[in-house]
Scaffold this motif. Structure first.
Motif, PDB file in Angstrom:
ATOM      1  N   LYS A 133       0.841  -1.207   0.000  1.00 19.12           N
ATOM      2  CA  LYS A 133       0.000   0.000   0.000  1.00 19.12           C
ATOM      3  C   LYS A 133       0.871   1.252   0.000  1.00 19.12           C
ATOM      4  O   LYS A 133       0.622   2.199  -0.749  1.00 19.12           O
ATOM      5  N   LEU A 176      -4.056  -5.423  -1.754  1.00 20.01           N
ATOM      6  CA  LEU A 176      -5.366  -6.051  -1.548  1.00 20.01           C
ATOM      7  C   LEU A 176      -5.230  -7.563  -1.451  1.00 20.01           C
ATOM      8  O   LEU A 176      -5.794  -8.188  -0.538  1.00 20.01           O
ATOM      9  N   LEU A 209      -7.637  -3.281   5.171  1.00 17.18           N
ATOM     10  CA  LEU A 209      -8.432  -3.593   3.984  1.00 17.18           C
ATOM     11  C   LEU A 209      -9.321  -2.416   3.604  1.00 17.18           C
ATOM     12  O   LEU A 209      -9.436  -2.058   2.421  1.00 17.18           O
ATOM     13  N   LEU A 251      -8.580   2.636  -3.580  1.00 18.07           N
ATOM     14  CA  LEU A 251      -9.015   2.129  -4.879  1.00 18.07           C
ATOM     15  C   LEU A 251     -10.314   2.792  -5.352  1.00 18.07           C
ATOM     16  O   LEU A 251     -10.765   2.544  -6.466  1.00 18.07           O
ATOM     17  N   TYR A 309      -9.283  -0.382   0.021  1.00 19.86           N
ATOM     18  CA  TYR A 309     -10.480  -0.173  -0.796  1.00 19.86           C
ATOM     19  C   TYR A 309     -10.753   1.321  -0.982  1.00 19.86           C
ATOM     20  O   TYR A 309     -11.184   1.761  -2.056  1.00 19.86           O
ATOM     21  N   LYS A 310     -10.511   2.118   0.078  1.00 23.94           N
ATOM     22  CA  LYS A 310     -10.714   3.574  -0.036  1.00 23.94           C
ATOM     23  C   LYS A 310      -9.802   4.153  -1.111  1.00 23.94           C
ATOM     24  O   LYS A 310     -10.240   4.937  -1.959  1.00 23.94           O
ATOM     25  N   ASP A 333      -3.176  -3.334  -5.906  1.00 23.73           N
ATOM     26  CA  ASP A 333      -3.683  -4.676  -6.207  1.00 23.73           C
ATOM     27  C   ASP A 333      -2.954  -5.733  -5.381  1.00 23.73           C
ATOM     28  O   ASP A 333      -3.579  -6.651  -4.820  1.00 23.73           O
ATOM     29  N   GLU A 347     -13.237   2.275  -3.983  1.00 14.05           N
ATOM     30  CA  GLU A 347     -14.367   1.365  -3.750  1.00 14.05           C
ATOM     31  C   GLU A 347     -14.899   1.623  -2.337  1.00 14.05           C
ATOM     32  O   GLU A 347     -14.624   0.888  -1.385  1.00 14.05           O
ATOM     33  N   GLN A 401     -17.167  -0.928  -0.196  1.00 12.46           N
ATOM     34  CA  GLN A 401     -16.381  -2.032   0.361  1.00 12.46           C
ATOM     35  C   GLN A 401     -15.450  -1.531   1.462  1.00 12.46           C
ATOM     36  O   GLN A 401     -15.200  -2.229   2.450  1.00 12.46           O
ATOM     37  N   ALA A 402     -14.949  -0.314   1.296  1.00  7.12           N
ATOM     38  CA  ALA A 402     -14.098   0.280   2.337  1.00  7.12           C
ATOM     39  C   ALA A 402     -14.882   0.442   3.633  1.00  7.12           C
ATOM     40  O   ALA A 402     -14.387   0.124   4.729  1.00  7.12           O
TER      41      ALA A 402
END
Length: 205
Positions: A16, A25, A45, A52, A49-50, A22, A54, A57-58
């Motif tokens: 990260k 994740l 996680l 990304l 997701y944040k 990717d 998304e 999901q975050a």
């Protein structure tokens, strides 16, 4: 030892920080596969997701972290950020206030609180929260940008200029600060400096 969940958490954090989301994740999901009740892995996680984009999901991952470890101020700060990005400012405010209740001297929490108050149009509270953040961490360039933006909205252009210049002193190549600086110079009638700052922001971004 390929089934060490802590190693996979650490690997995810490193990926990260390297911007390899990717891989971050995949490593974090592997960690949770090996150790499903690890609240720290769910915080991580959610952060991935944040980044990304998304956000649903975050939020789900970060709420799961809080379910496993209630009253975790770091999870609550992250939830506040996610809610803000989702446009749910009341929930963002509640989560951030709860985080600061648990960890009152968290400069990031106060900075985030200032951003939320600003978005809510409560500029006096935004100013107080941002100043508190800078009291705790005076060299935070982002907080100085935010302070300048709040002063700008309050019509206090000299203070807005001072805060924005301080931000650039700490982080000279921030395009957002240069954009703000250009706007402030324009409002002050200093058009040459406004043009220079705005062109600099475009050069950087």
């Amino acid at each position: 030892k390929p089934d060490n969940p802590d190693a996979h958490i650490n690997l995810g954090s490193i990926y990260k920080d390297l911007g390899k989301l990717d891989q971050a994740l995949a490593s974090t999901l592997k960690s949770l596969e090996l150790k499903p009740d690890n609240s720290t892995a769910y915080i991580n996680l959610g952060g991935i997701y944040k980044d990304l984009g998304e956000l649903d999901q975050a939020l789900e991952a970060t709420l799961k972290s809080l379910e496993l470890k209630p009253d975790n101020p770091d999870a609550l700060i992250n939830i506040g950020i996610i809610y803000k990005n989702l446009g749910k400012l009341d929930q963002a405010l509640a989560a951030t206030l709860k985080s600061l209740e648990l960890k009152p001297d968290n400069s990031t929490g106060h900075m985030n609180l200032g951003i939320i108050y600003k978005d809510l149009g409560e500029l006096d509270q935004a100013l107080a929260s941002t100043l508190k953040s800078l009291e705790l961490k005076p060299d935070n360039s982002t907080a100085h940008i935010n302070l300048g933006s709040i002063y700008k909205d309050l019509g206090e252009l000299d203070q807005a200029l001072e805060a924005t210049l301080k931000s650039l002193e700490l982080k000279p190549d921030n395009p957002t600060a240069h954009i703000n600086l250009g706007w402030i110079y324009k409002e002050l009638g200093n058009l040459d400096q406004a043009l220079e700052a705005t062109l600099k922001s475009l050069e950087l971004k």
